[in-house]
Write a protein that holds these residues in place. Structure first.
Motif, PDB file in Angstrom:
ATOM      1  N   LEU A 216       0.854  -1.189   0.000  1.00  0.00           N
ATOM      2  CA  LEU A 216       0.000   0.000   0.000  1.00  0.00           C
ATOM      3  C   LEU A 216       0.888   1.237   0.000  1.00  0.00           C
ATOM      4  CD1 LEU A 216      -2.653  -0.780   2.765  1.00  0.00           C
ATOM      5  CD2 LEU A 216      -2.957  -0.891   0.307  1.00  0.00           C
ATOM      6  N   PRO A 217       0.397   2.351  -0.550  1.00  0.00           N
ATOM      7  CA  PRO A 217       1.198   3.572  -0.496  1.00  0.00           C
ATOM      8  C   PRO A 217       1.475   3.959   0.964  1.00  0.00           C
ATOM      9  CG  PRO A 217      -0.723   3.859  -1.910  1.00  0.00           C
ATOM     10  CD  PRO A 217      -0.890   2.553  -1.217  1.00  0.00           C
ATOM     11  N   GLY A 218       2.711   4.282   1.237  1.00  0.00           N
ATOM     12  CA  GLY A 218       3.066   4.715   2.598  1.00  0.00           C
ATOM     13  C   GLY A 218       3.494   3.595   3.509  1.00  0.00           C
ATOM     14  N   PHE A 219       3.421   2.361   2.998  1.00  0.00           N
ATOM     15  CA  PHE A 219       3.848   1.217   3.802  1.00  0.00           C
ATOM     16  C   PHE A 219       5.112   0.618   3.244  1.00  0.00           C
ATOM     17  CE2 PHE A 219      -0.207   1.036   5.820  1.00  0.00           C
ATOM     18  CZ  PHE A 219       0.082   0.457   7.026  1.00  0.00           C
TER      19      PHE A 219
ATOM     20  N   ARG B  92      -3.653   4.580   8.185  1.00  0.00           N
ATOM     21  CA  ARG B  92      -2.956   4.657   6.895  1.00  0.00           C
ATOM     22  C   ARG B  92      -3.065   3.390   6.042  1.00  0.00           C
ATOM     23  NH1 ARG B  92       3.404   3.806   8.119  1.00  0.00           N
ATOM     24  NH2 ARG B  92       3.117   2.455   9.906  1.00  0.00           N
ATOM     25  N   TYR B 135      -5.118   6.557  -0.462  1.00  0.00           N
ATOM     26  CA  TYR B 135      -4.629   6.253   0.884  1.00  0.00           C
ATOM     27  C   TYR B 135      -4.041   7.536   1.478  1.00  0.00           C
ATOM     28  CZ  TYR B 135      -5.409   1.352   0.063  1.00  0.00           C
ATOM     29  OH  TYR B 135      -6.019   0.159  -0.168  1.00  0.00           O
ATOM     30  N   PRO B 136      -4.003   7.632   2.806  1.00  0.00           N
ATOM     31  CA  PRO B 136      -3.498   8.864   3.425  1.00  0.00           C
ATOM     32  C   PRO B 136      -2.138   9.319   2.861  1.00  0.00           C
ATOM     33  CG  PRO B 136      -4.480   7.495   5.091  1.00  0.00           C
ATOM     34  CD  PRO B 136      -4.531   6.701   3.815  1.00  0.00           C
ATOM     35  N   ALA B 137      -1.264   8.358   2.550  1.00  0.00           N
ATOM     36  CA  ALA B 137       0.069   8.726   2.047  1.00  0.00           C
ATOM     37  C   ALA B 137      -0.003   9.443   0.698  1.00  0.00           C
ATOM     38  CB  ALA B 137       0.944   7.483   1.931  1.00  0.00           C
ATOM     39  N   GLN B 138      -1.148   9.333   0.026  1.00  0.00           N
ATOM     40  CA  GLN B 138      -1.280   9.958  -1.298  1.00  0.00           C
ATOM     41  C   GLN B 138      -1.946  11.335  -1.229  1.00  0.00           C
ATOM     42  OE1 GLN B 138      -3.480   6.462  -2.696  1.00  0.00           O
ATOM     43  NE2 GLN B 138      -1.950   6.195  -4.287  1.00  0.00           N
TER      44      GLN B 138
END
Lengths: 221, 245
Positions: A216-219, B92, B135-138
């Protein structure tokens, strides 16, 4: 070489049965150790100090002592207490206790990478602690721990080779029996090593696919 | 009618007082902003009011019910209070929409479809619909904070607590969030907001509480408190805050 190949073919049913036993044990203990690891990990987050201390003691014991000791305790130790179990059951229980401790440690390490504010937000929203664990902590910790957990799975497969010491007829012991009849030890052990390497490679390929699938984005672990 | 009343609220950490006898009332439909220097106990006050940090002494009444007495259903109380954090605190591993629907499904026990419809409606309200599958990171900081506001609002709380909602945002993103909060203000959403941002305080508040050293020094409408207060300590503080903008 020809002798070994001839004997491998002659003893194929016995060797294949050993391989089947190895895969069976590795599959069982990887699954039970995975579930056990989650249970032990959840106990390390308990509010009760006593519960956390006991869990920490359990993890320290099983990580700090050799796997062989756990297997011997189950197979040779338990009969002294009046409990006699089969080699497969002894191996499954011994491995599960050991792997659960390691997996719990992997998940604890991943847990340290979580954002505490998310847990605070869950608490503020009215989630109970079990809900927070199930819905927020575990999905994230598992994702972060995938590389460590899959390494553990390959370790589990290789470690099953010591189960022959408690009379479990796994792959390595079967090849060894063949080698004992023709004295081609070097080639027999090399052959065993290559088979384990091929199996480990399969697990590694599956693990990489799993990592890509759940990325996942951010992981990033 | 008072939604939240706190009487002589005291909070100590390791014997060190952080809140020293706070008396405050928040009425339904009212927006109260809490301002003051760093370390004056603003965030602690919010955390005490929804029992994330239980107060050391004093009483908090929520809709007339004393929530500091033993045996109170803290979980039910928290479901009535939406909390927005300075650093967003979005889950997240979940998309924006999943962040919003999680509470609806698991706490409000809504069906997946209803939860999704509710989430879509709330996301549209703050212009976040097009980002629902991210997703939050985006997301940018402003988008994250808007998503966090939606997540809290979707639960239909009686009151929204905002803990420094613009502090970790640059001015442009901050304006994004201020305009959303301002919209809530115009919709009569009851809010308690802790902030250093005089601009935000001015545009969303019915009154501003000035906290210093863990005590309420003054409470007044923003204009009077910012520009025309007799207390030199308060004048000095707001002169600094407003000049900086």
């Amino acid at each position: 070489m020809n002798v070994l190949i001839h004997d491998l073919i002659a003893y194929a049913p016995q060797i294949l049965a050993g391989l089947e036993n190895t895969l069976l044990l590795a599959a069982i203990v990887s699954l039970t150790g995975f579930c056990g690891g989650i249970v032990v990990f959840s106990l390390t987050l308990s509010r009760s100090r006593l519960c956390r201390s006991i869990t920490e003691g359990y993890i320290s014991f099983f990580i700090g002592t050799p796997l062989l000791v756990h297997l011997f305790l189950m197979y040779y130790g338990l009969p002294e207490l009046g409990l006699r179990i089969s080699p497969l059951a002894a191996a499954a229980v011994g491995f599960t206790l050991n792997i659960s401790a390691y997996n719990a440690r992997h998940l604890m390490t991943a847990y340290r990478g979580l954002d505490r504010m998310e847990l605070e937000a869950a608490r503020a929203a009215g989630f109970t602690e079990p809900e927070t664990f199930r819905l927020i902590v575990l999905p994230q910790a598992l994702r972060l721990a995938v590389p460590a957990l899959t390494n553990q799975a390959t370790q589990n497969l290789k470690d099953t080779s010591v189960a022959f010491l408690i009379q479990y007829k796994e792959f390595f012991s079967q090849v060894q029996e063949v080698a004992a009849t023709n004295f081609e030890f070097f080639r027999a052990y090399l052959f065993t090593g290559l088979v384990y390497l091929a199996l480990v490679a399969l697990i590694v390929v599956a693990a990489r696919r799993l990592e890509r699938r759940i990325a996942l984005p951010g992981f990033s672990a | 009618m008072p939604l939240i009343e706190c009487e002589n609220l005291v909070k100590q950490f390791d014997g060190k007082p952080v809140l020293r006898g706070i008396d405050l009332v928040l009425n339904e439909g009212q927006v109260k902003v809490i301002m003051g220097p760093s370390g004056c106990g603003k965030s602690t006050l919010l955390r005490c009011l929804n029992l994330l940090d239980p107060p050391t002494s004093g009483r908090i009444l929520f809709r007339g019910e004393d929530i500091t007495r033993p045996g109170v259903d803290v979980r039910r109380l928290r479901q009535s209070i939406g909390f927005v954090f300075q650093h967003f605190a979005l889950y997240r591993h979940l998309t924006v929409q999943e962040n919003v629907t999680l509470g609806l499904r698991k706490i409000r026990k809504m069906g997946s479809r209803m939860a999704r419809e509710k989430a879509v409606c709330e996301l549209e309200r703050v212009g976040m619909y097009e980002h629902r599958d991210k997703y939050p990171a985006q997301l940018s900081g402003g988008q994250k904070q808007r998503a966090a506001i939606v997540r809290a609002l979707a639960m239909d709380p009686a009151v929204l607590f905002l803990d420094e909602p613009t502090s970790s945002l640059d001015p442009e993103m901050s304006r994004e969030v201020v305009s959303v909060i301002n919209k809530l203000f115009l919709d009569n959403v009851t809010m308690f907001c802790v902030t250093h941002d005089a601009f935000l305080a001015k545009y969303i508040s019915d009154s501003v509480v000035f906290l210093d050293g863990g005590a309420v020094l003054a409470e007044d409408v923003a204009e009077r408190l910012f520009y025309d207060h007799p207390d030199p300590r308060i004048r000095q503080f707001f002169l600094g805050v407003i000049d900086m903008r």
